[in-house]
Design a protein around this motif. Structure first.
Motif, PDB file in Angstrom:
ATOM      1  N   MET A   1      29.428  -3.151   2.408  1.00 43.85           N
ATOM      2  CA  MET A   1      29.702  -1.890   1.766  1.00 43.85           C
ATOM      3  C   MET A   1      29.926  -0.791   2.800  1.00 43.85           C
ATOM      4  SD  MET A   1      29.994  -2.080  -1.358  1.00 43.85           S
ATOM      5  CE  MET A   1      29.782  -3.348  -2.571  1.00 43.85           C
ATOM      6  N   ALA A   2      30.573   0.258   2.353  1.00 37.76           N
ATOM      7  CA  ALA A   2      30.835   1.377   3.244  1.00 37.76           C
ATOM      8  C   ALA A   2      29.526   2.027   3.646  1.00 37.76           C
ATOM      9  CB  ALA A   2      31.722   2.404   2.548  1.00 37.76           C
ATOM     10  N   GLN A   3      29.455   2.426   4.888  1.00 40.64           N
ATOM     11  CA  GLN A   3      28.287   3.129   5.375  1.00 40.64           C
ATOM     12  C   GLN A   3      28.620   4.606   5.490  1.00 40.64           C
ATOM     13  OE1 GLN A   3      25.249   1.633   5.914  1.00 40.64           O
ATOM     14  NE2 GLN A   3      26.286  -0.099   4.984  1.00 40.64           N
ATOM     15  N   ARG A   4      27.653   5.423   5.185  1.00 44.37           N
ATOM     16  CA  ARG A   4      27.880   6.857   5.268  1.00 44.37           C
ATOM     17  C   ARG A   4      28.183   7.234   6.709  1.00 44.37           C
ATOM     18  NH1 ARG A   4      24.700  11.447   6.104  1.00 44.37           N
ATOM     19  NH2 ARG A   4      25.493  13.286   5.027  1.00 44.37           N
ATOM     20  N   PRO A   5      29.234   8.047   6.958  1.00 42.26           N
ATOM     21  CA  PRO A   5      29.650   8.334   8.322  1.00 42.26           C
ATOM     22  C   PRO A   5      28.765   9.309   9.063  1.00 42.26           C
ATOM     23  CG  PRO A   5      31.008   9.549   6.778  1.00 42.26           C
ATOM     24  CD  PRO A   5      30.136   8.635   5.963  1.00 42.26           C
ATOM     25  N   ARG A   6      27.781   9.897   8.397  1.00 42.15           N
ATOM     26  CA  ARG A   6      26.880  10.817   9.063  1.00 42.15           C
ATOM     27  C   ARG A   6      25.461  10.307   8.920  1.00 42.15           C
ATOM     28  NH1 ARG A   6      29.606  15.587   5.701  1.00 42.15           N
ATOM     29  NH2 ARG A   6      29.028  14.064   4.139  1.00 42.15           N
ATOM     30  N   GLN A   7      24.652  10.650   9.847  1.00 41.38           N
ATOM     31  CA  GLN A   7      23.258  10.231   9.789  1.00 41.38           C
ATOM     32  C   GLN A   7      22.455  11.216   8.965  1.00 41.38           C
ATOM     33  OE1 GLN A   7      22.027   7.354  11.085  1.00 41.38           O
ATOM     34  NE2 GLN A   7      24.153   6.894  11.545  1.00 41.38           N
ATOM     35  N   SER A   8      21.566  10.692   8.141  1.00 40.00           N
ATOM     36  CA  SER A   8      20.697  11.582   7.374  1.00 40.00           C
ATOM     37  C   SER A   8      19.648  12.167   8.300  1.00 40.00           C
ATOM     38  CB  SER A   8      20.010  10.809   6.244  1.00 40.00           C
ATOM     39  OG  SER A   8      19.015   9.973   6.774  1.00 40.00           O
ATOM     40  N   SER A   9      18.955  13.179   7.787  1.00 37.27           N
ATOM     41  CA  SER A   9      17.951  13.853   8.602  1.00 37.27           C
ATOM     42  C   SER A   9      16.749  12.972   8.876  1.00 37.27           C
ATOM     43  CB  SER A   9      17.488  15.130   7.892  1.00 37.27           C
ATOM     44  OG  SER A   9      16.897  14.792   6.649  1.00 37.27           O
ATOM     45  N   GLY A  10      16.631  11.870   8.112  1.00 36.45           N
ATOM     46  CA  GLY A  10      15.513  10.965   8.303  1.00 36.45           C
ATOM     47  C   GLY A  10      14.191  11.562   7.904  1.00 36.45           C
ATOM     48  N   SER A  11      14.199  12.474   6.941  1.00 39.61           N
ATOM     49  CA  SER A  11      12.967  13.148   6.525  1.00 39.61           C
ATOM     50  C   SER A  11      11.982  12.136   5.978  1.00 39.61           C
ATOM     51  CB  SER A  11      13.269  14.202   5.465  1.00 39.61           C
ATOM     52  OG  SER A  11      13.901  13.618   4.356  1.00 39.61           O
ATOM     53  N   THR A  12      10.726  12.316   6.322  1.00 40.41           N
ATOM     54  CA  THR A  12       9.709  11.370   5.885  1.00 40.41           C
ATOM     55  C   THR A  12       9.281  11.680   4.475  1.00 40.41           C
ATOM     56  OG1 THR A  12       7.989  12.771   6.776  1.00 40.41           O
ATOM     57  CG2 THR A  12       8.850  11.065   8.225  1.00 40.41           C
ATOM     58  N   TRP A  37      24.188   8.398  -2.370  1.00 45.44           N
ATOM     59  CA  TRP A  37      25.274   7.698  -1.668  1.00 45.44           C
ATOM     60  C   TRP A  37      24.953   6.216  -1.523  1.00 45.44           C
ATOM     61  CZ3 TRP A  37      30.164   8.551  -0.213  1.00 45.44           C
ATOM     62  CH2 TRP A  37      30.725   7.705   0.748  1.00 45.44           C
ATOM     63  N   ASP A  38      23.730   5.901  -1.138  1.00 44.52           N
ATOM     64  CA  ASP A  38      23.324   4.504  -0.981  1.00 44.52           C
ATOM     65  C   ASP A  38      23.430   3.747  -2.300  1.00 44.52           C
ATOM     66  OD1 ASP A  38      22.788   4.982   1.692  1.00 44.52           O
ATOM     67  OD2 ASP A  38      20.635   5.294   1.388  1.00 44.52           O
ATOM     68  N   VAL A  39      22.992   4.374  -3.389  1.00 45.43           N
ATOM     69  CA  VAL A  39      23.080   3.726  -4.702  1.00 45.43           C
ATOM     70  C   VAL A  39      24.543   3.495  -5.075  1.00 45.43           C
ATOM     71  CG1 VAL A  39      22.708   4.079  -7.181  1.00 45.43           C
ATOM     72  CG2 VAL A  39      20.866   4.570  -5.562  1.00 45.43           C
ATOM     73  N   LEU A  40      25.399   4.471  -4.818  1.00 44.06           N
ATOM     74  CA  LEU A  40      26.808   4.341  -5.181  1.00 44.06           C
ATOM     75  C   LEU A  40      27.479   3.191  -4.438  1.00 44.06           C
ATOM     76  CD1 LEU A  40      29.277   5.464  -6.706  1.00 44.06           C
ATOM     77  CD2 LEU A  40      29.665   6.985  -4.733  1.00 44.06           C
ATOM     78  N   VAL A  41      27.278   3.101  -3.122  1.00 41.08           N
ATOM     79  CA  VAL A  41      27.978   2.067  -2.362  1.00 41.08           C
ATOM     80  C   VAL A  41      27.377   0.684  -2.594  1.00 41.08           C
ATOM     81  CG1 VAL A  41      28.758   3.687  -0.585  1.00 41.08           C
ATOM     82  CG2 VAL A  41      26.611   2.445  -0.252  1.00 41.08           C
ATOM     83  N   GLU A  42      26.114   0.627  -2.998  1.00 34.19           N
ATOM     84  CA  GLU A  42      25.476  -0.668  -3.222  1.00 34.19           C
ATOM     85  C   GLU A  42      25.634  -1.167  -4.659  1.00 34.19           C
ATOM     86  OE1 GLU A  42      21.418  -0.335  -2.036  1.00 34.19           O
ATOM     87  OE2 GLU A  42      21.907   0.233   0.027  1.00 34.19           O
ATOM     88  N   GLN A  43      25.596  -0.248  -5.635  1.00 34.09           N
ATOM     89  CA  GLN A  43      25.567  -0.663  -7.034  1.00 34.09           C
ATOM     90  C   GLN A  43      26.791  -0.218  -7.828  1.00 34.09           C
ATOM     91  OE1 GLN A  43      21.743   0.188  -8.915  1.00 34.09           O
ATOM     92  NE2 GLN A  43      20.767   0.308  -6.911  1.00 34.09           N
ATOM     93  N   GLY A  44      27.641   0.621  -7.227  1.00 36.50           N
ATOM     94  CA  GLY A  44      28.814   1.094  -7.938  1.00 36.50           C
ATOM     95  C   GLY A  44      28.473   2.169  -8.951  1.00 36.50           C
ATOM     96  N   TYR A  45      29.508   2.608  -9.664  1.00 33.71           N
ATOM     97  CA  TYR A  45      29.315   3.689 -10.630  1.00 33.71           C
ATOM     98  C   TYR A  45      28.397   3.265 -11.770  1.00 33.71           C
ATOM     99  CZ  TYR A  45      30.505   7.351 -14.001  1.00 33.71           C
ATOM    100  OH  TYR A  45      30.451   8.388 -14.906  1.00 33.71           O
ATOM    101  N   GLU A  46      28.443   1.986 -12.143  1.00 32.76           N
ATOM    102  CA  GLU A  46      27.587   1.512 -13.231  1.00 32.76           C
ATOM    103  C   GLU A  46      26.114   1.694 -12.897  1.00 32.76           C
ATOM    104  OE1 GLU A  46      30.028  -0.161 -11.845  1.00 32.76           O
ATOM    105  OE2 GLU A  46      31.270  -1.229 -13.323  1.00 32.76           O
ATOM    106  N   GLY A  47      25.755   1.520 -11.623  1.00 30.32           N
ATOM    107  CA  GLY A  47      24.364   1.662 -11.215  1.00 30.32           C
ATOM    108  C   GLY A  47      23.994   3.056 -10.769  1.00 30.32           C
ATOM    109  N   PHE A  48      24.963   3.970 -10.818  1.00 31.10           N
ATOM    110  CA  PHE A  48      24.753   5.331 -10.350  1.00 31.10           C
ATOM    111  C   PHE A  48      24.075   6.139 -11.453  1.00 31.10           C
ATOM    112  CE2 PHE A  48      26.155   9.690  -9.337  1.00 31.10           C
ATOM    113  CZ  PHE A  48      25.872   9.760  -7.978  1.00 31.10           C
TER     114      PHE A  48
END
Length: 215
Positions: A1-12, A37-48
């Motif tokens: 699946m597509a990976q987001r082109p920017r890194q998240s802030s990694g907030s805990t 974004w992770d849900v969309l690329v992994e599960q598609g719109y149906e899982g969004f």
């Protein structure tokens, strides 16, 4: 699946003692959009769904609803968050080299991978809304993104390199459209020579003819 082109802030989401960390403001929104974004690329719109995104972000559905009362609004925010960054805006002092530098950045293969794979995950959305890729492109073309080619052309007019600013948006965006076509047809990085041919053989002659006709 597509990976987001920017890194998240990694907030805990947990304190050193194991308890939940209370996130607010931009930190919370970053975590939600990254999860969406992770849900969309992994599960598609149906899982969004609000449920899936809230669980992934380790928050609650009311937190999402307070920010995005409709699923489509959340989807649009997610797409803008994860979409490839705007292409670099060169300033070399010449329109030709500005355009070639910009198109080389735009022609990188990771952009089409992200756009194509996420687009495939939105097929159910397209069916539901009776829209398509062209509508998605319009939605993602914010004024800031859409105006980058116009900026380098305007500079050329101010330098006297071009007689006038073309009024047709199709003329302005032609090199982007042609490079995008190459990306989608080959699914790989656009060769430098192809970009040079697009700029030298098609776009610049058309720009000069259009500008002369308007002058």
């Amino acid at each position: 699946m597509a990976q987001r082109p920017r890194q998240s802030s990694g907030s805990t989401t947990a304190s050193q003692s194991g308890g939940a960390t209370r996130r607010r403001g931009s930190e919370l929104e970053e975590a939600i959009l990254q999860a969406a974004w992770d849900v969309l690329v992994e599960q598609g719109y149906e899982g969004f769904t609000y449920e899936a995104i809230a669980a992934r972000a380790q928050t609650s559905r009311p937190v999402l609803y307070r920010r995005w009362t409709q699923r489509e609004a959340l989807l649009q925010a997610t797409l803008r968050y994860g979409w490839p960054e705007p292409v670099a805006l060169a300033d070399t002092g010449r329109l030709r080299t500005d355009a070639i530098a910009m198109m080389k950045h735009f022609g990188q293969s990771n952009r089409v991978e992200i756009i194509t794979q996420v687009g495939a995950q939105l097929m159910a959305y397209f069916r539901e809304t009776k829209t398509g890729f062209s509508d998605l492109r319009k939605m993602m073309l914010s004024p800031e993104r859409a105006g980058r080619v116009a900026t380098i052309v305007k500079r050329a007019v101010e330098r006297g390199e071009l007689a006038a600013m073309p009024t047709s948006p199709r003329v302005l965006t032609l090199p982007v459209d042609l490079v995008r076509h190459e990306l989608l047809m080959t699914m790989r990085r656009v060769p430098d020579q192809t970009i040079i041919d697009i700029v030298d053989d098609i776009w610049l002659p058309l720009l000069h003819r259009t500008a002369a006709a308007q002058d």
